[in-house]
Design an enzyme around this catalytic site. Structure first.
Site, PDB file in Angstrom:
ATOM      1  N   ASP A  44       0.871  -1.241   0.206  1.00  0.00           N
ATOM      2  CA  ASP A  44       0.109  -0.096  -0.048  1.00  0.00           C
ATOM      3  C   ASP A  44       0.838   1.192   0.007  1.00  0.00           C
ATOM      4  O   ASP A  44       2.165   1.094   0.453  1.00  0.00           O
ATOM      5  CB  ASP A  44      -0.916  -0.068   1.255  1.00  0.00           C
ATOM      6  CG  ASP A  44      -1.772   1.208   1.236  1.00  0.00           C
ATOM      7  OD1 ASP A  44      -2.500   1.567   0.383  1.00  0.00           O
ATOM      8  OD2 ASP A  44      -1.568   1.979   2.327  1.00  0.00           O
ATOM      9  N   ASP A  77       0.206   5.028   1.199  1.00  0.00           N
ATOM     10  CA  ASP A  77       0.266   5.858   2.310  1.00  0.00           C
ATOM     11  C   ASP A  77      -0.029   5.036   3.536  1.00  0.00           C
ATOM     12  O   ASP A  77      -0.763   4.333   3.690  1.00  0.00           O
ATOM     13  CB  ASP A  77      -0.974   6.859   2.144  1.00  0.00           C
ATOM     14  CG  ASP A  77      -0.930   7.625   0.854  1.00  0.00           C
ATOM     15  OD1 ASP A  77       0.056   8.232   0.529  1.00  0.00           O
ATOM     16  OD2 ASP A  77      -1.883   7.697   0.178  1.00  0.00           O
TER      17      ASP A  77
END
Length: 164
Positions: free
Chosen positions: A10, A12
């Site tokens: 992922d 952020d």
């Protein structure tokens, strides 16, 4: 063709510091300290490394896809300076308010796309995320999920989970 494992990340909160607000400007983008070293390590072992991210700020009109592409170019440059590289960065531009979306995590469509494009073996791959939707997306395509706290050390989390 022999399939290779992948490290899916992922963005952020895993690759860069989660600030609690949308991040699309390079000046607001802080790559977490051990990310480049971890990515380089997986590169050396022949794993694909792919970022899979929801970027709903595009759908909200806060920034454009071109802004995200500029930021991802910045990330590629940062990693290259540290001897690391991402094989791909895939993202969903939709916001949940725009209706049902097939590419937004927890859907596994972006992972499926990466699997097909890069010859990835889902059974030998792992997705690292800081939200349950990341883990759900991984599970939907047969990839092991590893849930970590936002802004945690990626290397330590992988090591604690017994992932090479």
């Amino acid at each position: 063709m022999k399939l290779r494992p992948a490290l899916f990340l992922d963005r952020d909160g895993v690759v860069n510091r989660e600030r609690g607000e949308h991040t699309w400007r390079p000046e607001d983008f802080e790559v977490l300290p051990d990310v480049a070293g971890v990515v380089a390590s997986f590169n050396r072992r022949g794993w694909a490394v792919v970022v899979v991210s929801n970027q709903s700020g595009i759908g909200l009109g806060l920034y454009t896809a071109a802004d995200v592409e500029r930021l991802h170019h910045y990330l590629h440059d940062h990693l290259r300076k540290h001897g690391a590289r991402m094989d791909d960065i895939l993202y969903c531009p939709h916001h949940p308010s725009q209706g049902r979306c097939l590419c937004r995590k927890p859907s596994g469509l972006l992972l499926e796309r990466a699997i097909a494009l890069h010859g990835i073996d889902p059974a030998r791959s792992v997705m690292v995320g800081d939200r349950e939707r990341d883990i759900q997306a991984a599970a939907s395509v047969g990839v092991r999920g590893l849930l970590i706290p936002s802004n945690a050390g990626l290397g330590a989390a992988l090591q604690n989970a017994g992932i090479p």
